[in-house]
Motif scaffolding. Structure first.
Motif, short mmCIF file in Angstrom:
data_model
loop_
_atom_site.label_atom_id
_atom_site.label_comp_id
_atom_site.label_asym_id
_atom_site.label_seq_id
_atom_site.Cartn_x
_atom_site.Cartn_y
_atom_site.Cartn_z
N PRO A 126 23.27 36.89 33.65
CA PRO A 126 24.65 36.18 33.28
C PRO A 126 25.63 37.33 31.60
O PRO A 126 25.62 36.75 31.44
CB PRO A 126 24.97 34.85 33.49
CG PRO A 126 23.90 34.32 33.21
CD PRO A 126 22.98 35.34 33.18
N LEU A 127 26.58 37.92 32.43
CA LEU A 127 27.21 38.80 31.52
C LEU A 127 28.92 38.53 31.32
O LEU A 127 29.32 38.21 29.60
CB LEU A 127 27.19 40.51 32.16
CG LEU A 127 26.37 40.88 32.39
CD1 LEU A 127 26.32 42.03 32.92
CD2 LEU A 127 25.61 40.76 31.25
N ALA A 128 29.35 37.51 32.12
CA ALA A 128 30.46 37.23 31.95
C ALA A 128 30.82 36.21 32.87
O ALA A 128 30.40 36.33 34.63
CB ALA A 128 31.68 38.18 32.36
N GLN A 129 32.06 35.55 32.84
CA GLN A 129 32.55 34.27 34.58
C GLN A 129 33.56 34.78 34.67
O GLN A 129 34.28 35.20 33.71
CB GLN A 129 32.01 32.90 33.78
CG GLN A 129 31.19 32.49 33.57
CD GLN A 129 29.96 32.56 34.11
OE1 GLN A 129 30.02 32.57 35.46
NE2 GLN A 129 28.82 33.11 33.96
N ILE A 130 33.76 35.13 36.00
CA ILE A 130 34.87 35.52 36.50
C ILE A 130 35.68 34.08 37.48
O ILE A 130 34.60 33.96 38.63
CB ILE A 130 35.48 36.55 37.40
CG1 ILE A 130 34.85 37.66 36.69
CG2 ILE A 130 37.04 36.90 37.92
CD1 ILE A 130 35.15 39.32 37.33
N ASN A 131 36.82 33.57 36.84
CA ASN A 131 37.40 32.55 37.50
C ASN A 131 39.00 32.88 38.24
O ASN A 131 39.31 32.97 37.89
CB ASN A 131 37.30 31.13 36.40
CG ASN A 131 36.48 30.68 36.19
OD1 ASN A 131 35.61 30.66 37.26
ND2 ASN A 131 35.91 30.10 34.22
N ASP A 132 39.55 31.69 38.88
CA ASP A 132 40.82 31.94 39.60
C ASP A 132 41.27 31.43 38.49
O ASP A 132 40.94 30.49 37.65
CB ASP A 132 40.67 31.61 40.83
CG ASP A 132 40.78 30.10 41.20
OD1 ASP A 132 40.31 29.87 40.43
OD2 ASP A 132 40.01 29.61 42.23
N VAL A 133 43.27 31.44 39.25
CA VAL A 133 44.11 30.73 37.68
C VAL A 133 43.84 29.48 37.47
O VAL A 133 44.44 29.04 36.31
CB VAL A 133 44.61 31.18 38.02
CG1 VAL A 133 45.48 32.87 37.40
CG2 VAL A 133 45.78 30.60 39.51
N PHE A 134 42.79 28.49 38.62
CA PHE A 134 42.90 26.93 38.41
C PHE A 134 41.38 26.43 37.76
O PHE A 134 40.99 25.78 37.75
CB PHE A 134 42.90 26.62 39.64
CG PHE A 134 44.38 26.49 39.90
CD1 PHE A 134 45.49 26.23 39.51
CD2 PHE A 134 44.71 27.26 41.45
CE1 PHE A 134 46.18 26.58 40.26
CE2 PHE A 134 45.64 28.38 41.73
CZ PHE A 134 46.86 26.90 41.26
N GLY A 135 40.87 28.22 37.11
CA GLY A 135 39.44 27.36 36.47
C GLY A 135 38.73 27.47 37.57
O GLY A 135 37.26 26.75 37.32
N GLY A 136 38.53 27.24 38.88
CA GLY A 136 37.91 26.86 39.85
C GLY A 136 36.98 28.37 40.59
O GLY A 136 37.19 29.12 40.11
N ARG A 137 36.45 27.74 41.75
CA ARG A 137 36.42 29.50 42.14
C ARG A 137 35.44 29.90 41.46
O ARG A 137 35.63 31.98 41.29
CB ARG A 137 37.08 29.52 43.28
CG ARG A 137 37.30 28.47 44.77
CD ARG A 137 37.86 29.26 45.86
NE ARG A 137 38.77 30.39 45.54
CZ ARG A 137 39.73 31.10 45.57
NH1 ARG A 137 40.75 30.25 45.89
NH2 ARG A 137 39.65 32.65 45.43
N GLY A 138 34.18 29.88 40.54
CA GLY A 138 34.05 30.99 39.94
C GLY A 138 32.87 32.06 40.62
O GLY A 138 31.86 31.68 40.94
N LEU A 139 32.94 33.21 38.90
CA LEU A 139 31.63 34.65 40.11
C LEU A 139 30.82 34.82 38.90
O LEU A 139 31.44 34.88 37.88
CB LEU A 139 32.60 34.91 41.24
CG LEU A 139 31.66 36.37 41.28
CD1 LEU A 139 32.59 36.87 42.69
CD2 LEU A 139 31.72 37.69 39.93
N THR A 140 29.48 34.96 38.76
CA THR A 140 29.36 35.64 37.70
C THR A 140 28.89 36.67 37.52
O THR A 140 28.25 37.54 38.85
CB THR A 140 27.70 34.69 37.36
OG1 THR A 140 28.50 33.49 37.56
CG2 THR A 140 26.79 34.53 35.76
#
Length: 194
Positions: free
Chosen positions: A145-159
């Motif tokens: 893992p290099l970084a996490q990308i989440n939506d504006v509500f902190g959910g539905r993360g993508l690594t």
């Protein structure tokens, strides 16, 4: 005509582009022995064999038969004393290697240098809020893992994961990313040249 043509060598100094930071690095045609030797004398932590970009100063100088190094470090609009020192010491070592100045030994000895044949940006596969898990100079393994990308509500993360073993040589500082944005720049290790 007035600057490049009378010269034999040149060093193009850069920071990262907007919202990006770079580990001190040399980009040059490392397949050319004279350029590779001069890049080693500069002594950046990383040397990358890189073609010149169309329309760049390095490309124009190379077409004129000049030996050119591109040094990149840090980020725009910021002073980082360690990165500045790396650039100043490197320029002094490079000038001493050409016998343009006396090598007084006052500049720091070059750090161990990683020489790589290629690098690649990991890009955001979706838009969102970015949280970095790695920093400049970190060694990474394939699929790490290099970084996490989440939506504006902190959910539905993508690594965002490393596509290969390497070293982080650049990354975005922007906490908001759009799909396709460059996130982490990795120098591919395991293919180092001699």
């Amino acid at each position: 005509n007035e600057i490049v043509r009378p010269c034999s060598h040149g060093i193009d100094l850069h920071t990262g582009s907007n919202h990006r930071t770079n580990l001190p690095q040399i980009r040059a045609d490392l397949e050319d022995e004279a350029t590779r030797d001069w890049a080693r004398a500069f002594g950046a932590p990383v040397m990358i064999n890189a073609r010149s970009r169309s329309g760049s100063l390095r490309q124009a100088a190379a077409k004129a038969g000049k030996t050119v190094l591109l040094f990149e470090a840090g980020e725009p609009l910021r002073f980082d004393s360690g990165f500045i020192r790396s650039g100043v010491d490197g320029v002094l070592r490079a000038l001493a290697a050409l016998e343009m100045i006396e090598n007084t030994g006052s500049q720091a000895a070059p750090p161990p240098c990683l020489t790589v044949l290629s690098s690649s940006w990991v890009r955001a596969r979706r838009s969102g809020i970015l949280r970095m898990d790695v920093g400049l100079g970190d060694r990474v393994a394939e699929k790490q893992p290099l970084a996490q990308i989440n939506d504006v509500f902190g959910g539905r993360g993508l690594t965002a994961r490393a596509p290969f073993d390497g070293m982080v040589i650049g990354h975005t500082n922007n906490p908001l990313v759009h799909q396709g944005d460059a996130v982490v720049h990795i120098a591919r290790t395991g293919q180092e040249s001699g």
